[in-house]
Scaffold this active site. Structure first.
Site, short mmCIF file in Angstrom:
data_model
loop_
_atom_site.label_atom_id
_atom_site.label_comp_id
_atom_site.label_asym_id
_atom_site.label_seq_id
_atom_site.Cartn_x
_atom_site.Cartn_y
_atom_site.Cartn_z
N HIS A 121 28.70 66.23 36.70
CA HIS A 121 28.88 65.61 38.03
C HIS A 121 27.69 65.70 38.56
CE1 HIS A 121 29.28 70.02 39.35
NE2 HIS A 121 28.81 69.31 40.31
N ASP A 151 32.57 68.68 31.74
CA ASP A 151 31.65 68.70 33.25
C ASP A 151 30.31 69.15 32.48
OD1 ASP A 151 30.47 67.81 35.53
OD2 ASP A 151 31.31 69.69 36.36
N GLY A 228 24.68 72.68 45.17
CA GLY A 228 23.34 72.79 44.73
C GLY A 228 22.93 73.72 43.49
N ASN A 229 24.01 74.66 43.49
CA ASN A 229 23.97 75.71 42.42
C ASN A 229 24.43 75.02 41.00
OD1 ASN A 229 24.29 78.14 44.49
ND2 ASN A 229 22.99 78.77 42.72
N SER A 230 25.29 73.88 41.26
CA SER A 230 25.90 73.23 40.00
C SER A 230 24.96 72.94 38.95
CB SER A 230 26.64 71.90 40.68
OG SER A 230 27.83 72.04 41.38
N LEU A 285 46.42 67.29 18.71
CA LEU A 285 47.37 67.73 17.92
C LEU A 285 48.49 66.77 17.89
CD1 LEU A 285 48.81 70.25 16.30
CD2 LEU A 285 49.54 71.18 18.45
N GLY A 286 48.98 66.03 18.98
CA GLY A 286 49.90 65.10 18.96
C GLY A 286 51.37 65.46 19.50
N VAL A 287 51.43 66.39 20.43
CA VAL A 287 52.70 66.87 20.90
C VAL A 287 52.75 66.85 22.71
CG1 VAL A 287 53.36 68.74 19.16
CG2 VAL A 287 51.80 69.22 21.20
#
Length: 490
Positions: A121, A151, A228-230, A285-287
């Site tokens: 982001h 992210d 700003g820490n991101s 997986l498909g569930v």
């Protein structure tokens, strides 16, 4: 008269007290503390801890990168026509360009090749990326790869001969060994204040279902994290990275003592795939899943202490179907790792590499059972079940992430547009170039660089020259009788 004299005396007394006559002859000299050698064992330990903290801060700061970004967005001029509120937009609205700037952090994970780890982001859709290094040098940056689901993004310094003097890289620790209560240090540029260090502890591990990312397994910390820490590192007492500072829980927009970091193990796996493959392979997986409640647990005859998630549907031809999963199964563990909820299962499966074999422990008809499944790739999900769970949709332009059909009367009635020529967007893949350009289902692509789009082939011919170019095609779009332009990144 008496009051005036008394007031004058008081005033003279105040001035005499505040400004003594001999003030110029006075001086002040404060002594420095002396080490008397009588420090207690506790004081010695505190000094050692303080020195170690200072060493970690000094060494780690050499890897921090201050990331500034900018992107140009279009804004409409003037005041809206009040009749448009009732009848919809009836005219083309002129627009002006506005530059939007952002700030964030990152850190070197490979100094030799110039790779920097940060949050998606921080750099998503940025037109320009500027990297300010710890040695004061400033360079252009570019995205080596990014993944919105976790992210995480990897940047690289454009100039491969950039000055590495005074810089270092940080090592990613094994985040599976992180425990609640251990010290944690957050580094970054909160509110643009570069190389700021905050101290706290690990408040919790394995935080899920926070609606921050699709694949989540966050470390929670009370080390101060602010805007700003991101993208900055969360360090342990050895100065190694245990997490990537990503989000805060706040009602004011500032620090509230609850911050979240992507674990370093996840960051390592994603970063390596972004650099080597350009994308992340995510397990499938498909569930379809359903949360268990007490009534369901009783009906399924589950033992009291057994947790897990209920399978409500098995997608046809999916890895789960081929492995023998059935509706009504309760998945309790994957590779002997107990599951807490559906978010835990999604993260666990999503982090498995497609093609690997996994042991899935289930309860069926009140009895435990193990099923062995070959994990599929996430793209197989779209091929098997379609984006909305129906029949598979063939992408007419998979590289752009959209399906297109020629204009016809049925589509005109369905989406309410007026164009008689062009291509109608009938499907959009999330996070694709088409989605990032702002296109939606029902939009009509009318022209490219002023030339009318008459068919799929004409569209291909009009945009093919941009596939290996830094320039962008100018595409005119109709959205329910409102016309506007977009620049589509190829």
């Amino acid at each position: 008269m008496f009051r005036c004299v008394l007031g004058l005396v008081v005033l003279i007394a105040v001035f005499a007290t505040t400004y003594p006559a001999d003030a110029k002859n006075k001086s002040l000299k404060l002594p420095m503390p002396k080490e008397d050698g009588r420090s207690s064992a506790a004081m010695v330990m505190l000094k050692r801890i303080s020195q170690e903290l200072a060493t970690i801060a000094e060494m780690s700061r050499k890897a921090i990168v201050f990331v500034s970004t900018s992107k140009t967005i279009s804004m409409p001029y003037g005041v809206a026509d009040p009749f448009e509120f009732f009848f919809g937009t009836r005219r083309s609205v002129p627009e002006y360009k506005r530059k939007h700037e952002g700030l964030g952090s990152g850190f070197f994970i490979d100094l030799k090749q110039g790779y920097i780890l940060t949050n998606n982001h921080v750099v998503a859709e940025a037109d320009e990326i500027t990297l300010k290094l710890a040695n004061g040098e400033q360079y252009d940056g570019r995205v080596a790869g990014r993944d919105a689901s976790t992210d995480i993004a990897v940047l690289e310094v454009v100039d491969k001969k950039f000055s590495r003097k005074g810089l270092r890289e940080l090592l990613l620790a094994d985040s599976s060994k992180v425990v609640v209560g251990e010290l944690a240090f957050a580094l970054g540029a909160p509110f643009g204040l570069e190389s700021s260090l905050s101290l706290g502890i690990v408040s919790a591990v394995g935080r899920r279902d926070l609606r921050i990312t699709d694949v989540s397994n966050f470390i929670q910390t009370d080390a101060a994290i602010n805007p700003g820490n991101s993208g900055g590192p969360l360090l342990n007492s050895s100065g190694h990275v245990i997490g990537l500072n990503t989000a805060i829980y706040t009602r004011s927009g500032g620090y509230n003592g609850i911050g979240f970091a992507v674990p370093s193990n996840l960051a390592r796996r994603v970063a390596e795939q972004l650099v080597s493959d350009g994308h992340v392979q995510r397990g499938y997986l498909g569930v379809r899943l359903q949360t268990l409640d007490d009534n369901l647990r009783n009906s399924l005859r589950l033992p009291r202490k057994v947790g897990g998630v209920l399978v409500s549907q098995v997608v046809a031809n999916s890895p789960a179907a081929k492995a023998g999963f059935e509706p009504g199964d309760v998945i309790v563990a994957v590779n002997n790792r107990r599951l807490k909820d559906s978010s835990d299962l999604r993260s666990t499966i999503g982090l498995l590499k497609p093609g690997t074999k996994a042991k899935v422990s289930i309860y069926r008809d009140g009895r435990s059972k193990n099923l062995f499944v070959t994990i599929g790739g996430y793209n197989e999900q779209l091929a098997d079940s379609g984006k909305r769970g129906g029949a598979a949709k063939k992408q007419a332009h998979p590289q752009l992430g959209m399906s297109l059909k020629p204009v016809n009367d049925n589509l005109r009635r369905l989406y309410g547009f007026e164009s008689t020529k062009g291509l109608v967007v009938t499907d959009i893949v999330p996070n694709s170039p088409a989605a990032r350009a702002g296109l939606r289902e029902g939009d009509v692509l009318v022209s490219v660089d002023g030339k009318t789009i008459s068919s799929q082939n004409s569209f291909q011919n009009l945009i093919k020259k941009y596939k290996k170019s830094s320039k962008l095609p100018l595409i005119r779009v109709e959205r329910q009788r409102y016309f506007f332009y977009i620049s589509l990144r190829m």
